[in-house]
Design an enzyme around this catalytic site. Structure first.
Site, PDB file in Angstrom:
ATOM      1  N   SER A 125       0.930  -1.327   0.128  1.00 24.12           N
ATOM      2  CA  SER A 125      -0.171   0.120  -0.117  1.00 24.12           C
ATOM      3  C   SER A 125       0.943   1.358  -0.017  1.00 24.12           C
ATOM      4  O   SER A 125       1.870   1.132   0.514  1.00 24.12           O
ATOM      5  CB  SER A 125      -0.851   0.009   1.195  1.00 24.12           C
ATOM      6  OG  SER A 125      -1.530   1.187   1.444  1.00 24.12           O
ATOM      7  N   TYR A 149      -0.820   0.000  10.026  1.00 19.95           N
ATOM      8  CA  TYR A 149      -1.105  -0.562   8.774  1.00 19.95           C
ATOM      9  C   TYR A 149       0.261  -0.486   7.881  1.00 19.95           C
ATOM     10  O   TYR A 149       0.547  -1.557   7.223  1.00 19.95           O
ATOM     11  CB  TYR A 149      -2.502  -0.173   8.405  1.00 19.95           C
ATOM     12  CG  TYR A 149      -2.899  -0.641   6.750  1.00 19.95           C
ATOM     13  CD1 TYR A 149      -3.683  -1.681   6.854  1.00 19.95           C
ATOM     14  CD2 TYR A 149      -2.766   0.123   5.634  1.00 19.95           C
ATOM     15  CE1 TYR A 149      -3.846  -2.301   5.550  1.00 19.95           C
ATOM     16  CE2 TYR A 149      -2.715  -0.437   4.364  1.00 19.95           C
ATOM     17  CZ  TYR A 149      -3.787  -1.612   4.334  1.00 19.95           C
ATOM     18  OH  TYR A 149      -4.032  -2.117   3.175  1.00 19.95           O
ATOM     19  N   LYS A 153       2.747  -3.332   6.402  1.00 17.13           N
ATOM     20  CA  LYS A 153       3.068  -3.720   5.124  1.00 17.13           C
ATOM     21  C   LYS A 153       4.573  -3.554   4.719  1.00 17.13           C
ATOM     22  O   LYS A 153       5.052  -4.275   3.958  1.00 17.13           O
ATOM     23  CB  LYS A 153       2.217  -2.676   4.057  1.00 17.13           C
ATOM     24  CG  LYS A 153       0.631  -2.932   4.265  1.00 17.13           C
ATOM     25  CD  LYS A 153       0.373  -4.148   3.746  1.00 17.13           C
ATOM     26  CE  LYS A 153      -1.243  -4.474   3.456  1.00 17.13           C
ATOM     27  NZ  LYS A 153      -1.587  -5.615   2.808  1.00 17.13           N
TER      28      LYS A 153
END
Lengths: 324, 324
Positions: A125, A149, A153
């Protein structure tokens, strides 16, 4: 027959990829497709085997690796908003299963006499990037995430890079822009409103805009996301060298420009459904997200996105609102 | 009294830091110093408590976190050459204990009613960077490691950044250049020869140079490394924002320049002890390492290194070859 495993196969992108594979096959041939997810929607029927379970269960990834898929699309994750609210769950779901999967694939590689070398395509992402950043983020820019998050990642990318460099797997991470317009209902992603302010009005429903309309962000349609995954799954990876994380292309625009595109495609009545209701938490998260990329490298490598936001809206209408 | 825990406290830098703390204390006051390592050299006596064990043992980091140290210097790692040879051991020692330590410190933070907020100083490495890179690597440059060691350090940085951002700890990672001249015997680090070609000749011994003398690299003395750690342990961290990984300053020079500095300080007889014996494996690893940094940010933050390699050699002579 090429065996393709889709982790997160019950999700929106996973389902679209599965439908694409069922319709078009893999490199001109039919493929065996296995979908794995914690659950599948009742209407998610597609010509593929389904496996239900969590990647966090003991032995789960080892059983999947033992299937020795030729290609693995790893799309499984909890979304950014949930990972930010539930710190433990975020790392437990978004990072550790990737480690265990890589370890299990490496074990299969070793047990096969090093003949088994799976292609792993990881959906990363743009959340690996955090402000401050330049207007256009280049391929050499550091990953300095401002969300858990994004940190999860980025860790997975490093692991996939190292396992690939050692020759245990053949992996690539693609950093997806925000996927827009998502069909269906809102999810817990902090980015959900980017789709909501287009999807709800197109369907005659009201939508809330929780951030200022000056916010600039990068978007690609679900159809483009499937195209990115297919390209990452089939392209030659050796030219990437050890840098196995790629920024995907997309449409960079402000929310005001998104709304003007909606007006151009669907009229003022659609736009009238959007109501501003600022949310401090979402505004703070989104302020740390990138606005635009220099994606020359990805475009040279054959990754293609829409050319403007109106095209993204028309893709939604064609793929989601038009009877097949 | 400030309680200071040094993980890897039996290593060369850990011992020097412990000696410094025993002599100078912590911010003008005596400190309680606890050293943890898998073992301690018989001659490593210093006024500090010693704990022997591995961070990989179940419960080990939880017991250390329960001591609620005010400051933790995390220097524990296996070196780059060993992490490259033994993939499992590298990740098991260099990454996972850091995760468990962070989790255990967070548990103490929560159990204390959020009053316990330890300072964590992590010794990262310029090995997080991998070629190709610019001549001077800036603070915005991506971490793209070409060794497992570098990938493990980069993952730890991301985790430390996320735990710090969430307010569970107050952490900072400092990316040390190659520490040179290391006293004592060679270790398994691929970078070991950078010290060996200076240390051995100064002590009348032969040394092997396994790479071409055109290789440029970045160096700082053990004394500077202790200074970096002390600065990182005491400086205000809020101005760093969410970017908690800092490139440390150092002396950038070629091996030929190192050798000329040796000639200037110790004469041609010393230089005659160096014998070239190319090692393809080490040459390959070192080729992926950075050559120079733009370390303006670190210097502004008060981190100080030597100004040339001759000064690094003279530091070695003063600290290691001169009777106290």
């Amino acid at each position: 027959m090429t065996r393709i495993l889709i982790l997160g196969g019950g999700g929106m992108i996973g389902q679209k990829l599965a439908h694409h594979l069922a319709a078009d096959g893999w490199q001109g041939q039919p493929a065996e497709v296995i979908l794995h997810d914690v659950g599948f929607a009742p209407d998610g029927a597609v010509a593929a085997q389904r496996m239900t379970g969590s990647l966090t269960e003991p032995g789960a990834v080892e059983r999947l690796a033992a299937l020795r898929p030729d290609v693995i699309f790893h799309l499984a994750a909890i979304v950014s908003g949930e990972a930010e609210q539930d710190f433990d769950k975020g790392w437990d779901v978004n990072m550790f299963p990737t480690w265990h999967l890589l370890s299990a694939l490496r074990a299969e590689h070793v047990n096969s006499g090093e003949t088994y070398l799976p292609r792993l395509v990881f959906s990363s992402s743009i959340a690996v990037f955090g402000a401050p950043f330049p207007d256009k983020i280049g391929d050499d820019f550091l990953a300095a995430p401002l969300t858990s998050y994004g940190a999860q990642k980025a860790c997975c990318e490093l692991m996939i890079g190292d396992f690939s460099r050692k020759g245990f797997i053949n992996g690539v991470s693609i950093r997806l822009p925000t996927i827009c317009v998502r069909p269906g209902k809102p999810n817990k992603a902090a980015s959900g409103f980017f789709s909501g302010i287009i999807r709800e009005p197109l369907n005659g429903l009201d939508a809330v805009l929780p951030v200022p309309d000056t916010v600039r962000h990068l978007h690609a349609s679900p159809r483009s996301a499937v195209g990115f995954l297919m390209r990452a799954g089939t392209m030659e990876l050796d030219p990437l060298g050890a840098r196995r994380s790629l920024n995907m292309p997309g449409v960079s625009c402000t929310i005001a420009e998104q709304i003007e595109a909606l007006r151009a495609v669907a009229g003022a009545d659609a736009v009238a459904h959007i109501r501003s209701d600022p949310d401090e938490n979402i505004t703070k998260i989104v302020a740390g997200w990138p606005r635009d990329f220099d994606t020359a490298r990805a475009r040279e490598l054959g990754f293609v996105a829409e050319s403007d936001f109106a095209e993204i809206i028309r893709t939604y209408i064609a793929d989601e609102m038009t009877p097949a």
